[in-house]
Scaffold this motif. Structure first.
Motif, PDB file in Angstrom:
ATOM      1  N   ILE A   1     -34.293  13.504 -48.934  1.00  0.00           N
ATOM      2  CA  ILE A   1     -33.376  13.371 -47.804  1.00  0.00           C
ATOM      3  C   ILE A   1     -32.156  14.278 -47.983  1.00  0.00           C
ATOM      4  CG2 ILE A   1     -31.811  11.746 -46.639  1.00  0.00           C
ATOM      5  CD1 ILE A   1     -34.731  11.382 -45.894  1.00  0.00           C
ATOM      6  N   CYS A   2     -31.654  14.382 -49.195  1.00  0.00           N
ATOM      7  CA  CYS A   2     -30.432  15.162 -49.431  1.00  0.00           C
ATOM      8  C   CYS A   2     -30.657  16.673 -49.432  1.00  0.00           C
ATOM      9  CB  CYS A   2     -29.803  14.750 -50.755  1.00  0.00           C
ATOM     10  SG  CYS A   2     -29.066  13.114 -50.701  1.00  0.00           S
ATOM     11  N   PHE A   3     -31.815  17.128 -49.878  1.00  0.00           N
ATOM     12  CA  PHE A   3     -31.968  18.567 -50.106  1.00  0.00           C
ATOM     13  C   PHE A   3     -33.112  19.246 -49.352  1.00  0.00           C
ATOM     14  CE2 PHE A   3     -30.090  16.791 -54.011  1.00  0.00           C
ATOM     15  CZ  PHE A   3     -28.874  17.438 -53.952  1.00  0.00           C
ATOM     16  N   PHE A   4     -34.217  18.557 -49.087  1.00  0.00           N
ATOM     17  CA  PHE A   4     -35.403  19.246 -48.592  1.00  0.00           C
ATOM     18  C   PHE A   4     -35.759  18.955 -47.139  1.00  0.00           C
ATOM     19  CE2 PHE A   4     -36.091  18.578 -53.191  1.00  0.00           C
ATOM     20  CZ  PHE A   4     -36.018  19.898 -53.572  1.00  0.00           C
ATOM     21  N   ASP A   5     -35.225  17.909 -46.574  1.00  0.00           N
ATOM     22  CA  ASP A   5     -35.575  17.531 -45.212  1.00  0.00           C
ATOM     23  C   ASP A   5     -34.971  18.517 -44.217  1.00  0.00           C
ATOM     24  OD1 ASP A   5     -36.795  15.772 -43.355  1.00  0.00           O
ATOM     25  OD2 ASP A   5     -34.854  14.854 -42.940  1.00  0.00           O
ATOM     26  N   GLU A   6     -35.552  18.597 -43.024  1.00  0.00           N
ATOM     27  CA  GLU A   6     -35.039  19.488 -41.981  1.00  0.00           C
ATOM     28  C   GLU A   6     -33.623  19.092 -41.578  1.00  0.00           C
ATOM     29  OE1 GLU A   6     -36.090  20.145 -37.368  1.00  0.00           O
ATOM     30  OE2 GLU A   6     -37.769  20.430 -38.736  1.00  0.00           O
ATOM     31  N   GLN A   7     -33.355  17.816 -41.549  1.00  0.00           N
ATOM     32  CA  GLN A   7     -32.037  17.291 -41.194  1.00  0.00           C
ATOM     33  C   GLN A   7     -31.285  16.836 -42.445  1.00  0.00           C
ATOM     34  OE1 GLN A   7     -30.711  17.267 -38.133  1.00  0.00           O
ATOM     35  NE2 GLN A   7     -32.528  18.282 -37.337  1.00  0.00           N
ATOM     36  N   ASP A   8     -31.354  17.615 -43.511  1.00  0.00           N
ATOM     37  CA  ASP A   8     -30.739  17.183 -44.765  1.00  0.00           C
ATOM     38  C   ASP A   8     -29.218  17.110 -44.637  1.00  0.00           C
ATOM     39  OD1 ASP A   8     -29.439  19.691 -45.997  1.00  0.00           O
ATOM     40  OD2 ASP A   8     -31.446  20.365 -45.465  1.00  0.00           O
ATOM     41  N   ILE A   9     -28.627  16.384 -45.512  1.00  0.00           N
ATOM     42  CA  ILE A   9     -27.200  16.086 -45.435  1.00  0.00           C
ATOM     43  C   ILE A   9     -26.352  17.347 -45.575  1.00  0.00           C
ATOM     44  CG2 ILE A   9     -25.334  14.884 -46.643  1.00  0.00           C
ATOM     45  CD1 ILE A   9     -27.390  12.702 -47.328  1.00  0.00           C
ATOM     46  N   ILE A  10     -26.679  18.199 -46.485  1.00  0.00           N
ATOM     47  CA  ILE A  10     -25.849  19.367 -46.776  1.00  0.00           C
ATOM     48  C   ILE A  10     -25.855  20.354 -45.609  1.00  0.00           C
ATOM     49  CG2 ILE A  10     -25.588  21.345 -48.321  1.00  0.00           C
ATOM     50  CD1 ILE A  10     -26.772  19.496 -50.520  1.00  0.00           C
ATOM     51  N   THR A  11     -27.025  20.730 -45.132  1.00  0.00           N
ATOM     52  CA  THR A  11     -27.115  21.677 -44.014  1.00  0.00           C
ATOM     53  C   THR A  11     -26.487  21.102 -42.752  1.00  0.00           C
ATOM     54  OG1 THR A  11     -29.176  22.500 -44.944  1.00  0.00           O
ATOM     55  CG2 THR A  11     -28.721  23.072 -42.664  1.00  0.00           C
ATOM     56  N   THR A  12     -26.759  19.838 -42.487  1.00  0.00           N
ATOM     57  CA  THR A  12     -26.203  19.193 -41.301  1.00  0.00           C
ATOM     58  C   THR A  12     -24.683  19.171 -41.365  1.00  0.00           C
ATOM     59  OG1 THR A  12     -28.179  17.825 -41.169  1.00  0.00           O
ATOM     60  CG2 THR A  12     -26.295  17.107 -39.901  1.00  0.00           C
ATOM     61  N   HIS A  13     -24.142  18.897 -42.539  1.00  0.00           N
ATOM     62  CA  HIS A  13     -22.686  18.850 -42.701  1.00  0.00           C
ATOM     63  C   HIS A  13     -22.061  20.205 -42.360  1.00  0.00           C
ATOM     64  CE1 HIS A  13     -18.769  18.010 -44.421  1.00  0.00           C
ATOM     65  NE2 HIS A  13     -18.899  19.098 -45.179  1.00  0.00           N
ATOM     66  N   PHE A  14     -22.604  21.291 -42.901  1.00  0.00           N
ATOM     67  CA  PHE A  14     -22.043  22.618 -42.638  1.00  0.00           C
ATOM     68  C   PHE A  14     -22.250  23.039 -41.183  1.00  0.00           C
ATOM     69  CE2 PHE A  14     -22.560  23.050 -47.321  1.00  0.00           C
ATOM     70  CZ  PHE A  14     -21.209  23.155 -47.602  1.00  0.00           C
ATOM     71  N   LYS A  15     -23.380  22.650 -40.604  1.00  0.00           N
ATOM     72  CA  LYS A  15     -23.632  22.977 -39.202  1.00  0.00           C
ATOM     73  C   LYS A  15     -22.617  22.272 -38.301  1.00  0.00           C
ATOM     74  CE  LYS A  15     -27.185  21.208 -37.148  1.00  0.00           C
ATOM     75  NZ  LYS A  15     -28.547  20.868 -36.715  1.00  0.00           N
ATOM     76  N   HIS A  16     -22.344  21.016 -38.588  1.00  0.00           N
ATOM     77  CA  HIS A  16     -21.374  20.270 -37.783  1.00  0.00           C
ATOM     78  C   HIS A  16     -19.961  20.818 -37.980  1.00  0.00           C
ATOM     79  CE1 HIS A  16     -24.158  17.447 -36.150  1.00  0.00           C
ATOM     80  NE2 HIS A  16     -24.495  16.943 -37.332  1.00  0.00           N
ATOM     81  N   ASN A  17     -19.637  21.257 -39.180  1.00  0.00           N
ATOM     82  CA  ASN A  17     -18.319  21.858 -39.401  1.00  0.00           C
ATOM     83  C   ASN A  17     -18.151  23.148 -38.610  1.00  0.00           C
ATOM     84  OD1 ASN A  17     -17.154  19.956 -41.003  1.00  0.00           O
ATOM     85  ND2 ASN A  17     -17.651  20.953 -42.928  1.00  0.00           N
ATOM     86  N   ARG A  18     -19.198  23.989 -38.576  1.00  0.00           N
ATOM     87  CA  ARG A  18     -19.134  25.224 -37.780  1.00  0.00           C
ATOM     88  C   ARG A  18     -18.976  24.903 -36.299  1.00  0.00           C
ATOM     89  NH1 ARG A  18     -23.412  26.984 -41.069  1.00  0.00           N
ATOM     90  NH2 ARG A  18     -24.865  26.459 -39.421  1.00  0.00           N
ATOM     91  N   GLU A  19     -19.732  23.938 -35.820  1.00  0.00           N
ATOM     92  CA  GLU A  19     -19.654  23.562 -34.409  1.00  0.00           C
ATOM     93  C   GLU A  19     -18.277  23.001 -34.075  1.00  0.00           C
ATOM     94  OE1 GLU A  19     -21.950  20.687 -31.203  1.00  0.00           O
ATOM     95  OE2 GLU A  19     -22.821  20.988 -33.194  1.00  0.00           O
TER      96      GLU A  19
END
Length: 85
Positions: A26-44
């Motif tokens: 969930i934290c690293f490999f999923d399409e909606q993983d926490i790390i990528t989602t966090h940075f995407k939301h910060n950019r948005e």
């Protein structure tokens, strides 16, 4: 298999191992993983804040123009001739 005897019992627990694998997935490999989602939301969020600042500036400029049009008949006439036709 003597090396298995030295491993603590809690590391041999299949439920703990399954849970750890699930959390890692969930934290690293999923399409909606926490790390990528966090940075995407910060950019948005940053883009939306820039948009908000731009539109607040536009609103202020329009309010100033409206006050000029309300207070000065010459400015109102000039504006009407330029923009209405």
């Amino acid at each position: 298999m003597k090396f298995l005897q030295h491993i603590p019992a809690w590391l041999k627990n299949k439920y703990l191992l399954t849970s750890l694998v699930f959390v890692a997935w969930i934290c690293f490999f999923d399409e909606q993983d926490i790390i990528t989602t966090h940075f995407k939301h910060n950019r948005e969020l940053h883009k939306l804040e820039e948009s908000r600042d731009y539109f607040v500036g536009q609103i202020d400029a329009t309010k100033k123009e409206l006050e000029q049009l309300k207070s000065d008949p010459a400015t109102l006439e000039k504006y009407a001739r330029e923009n209405i036709g």
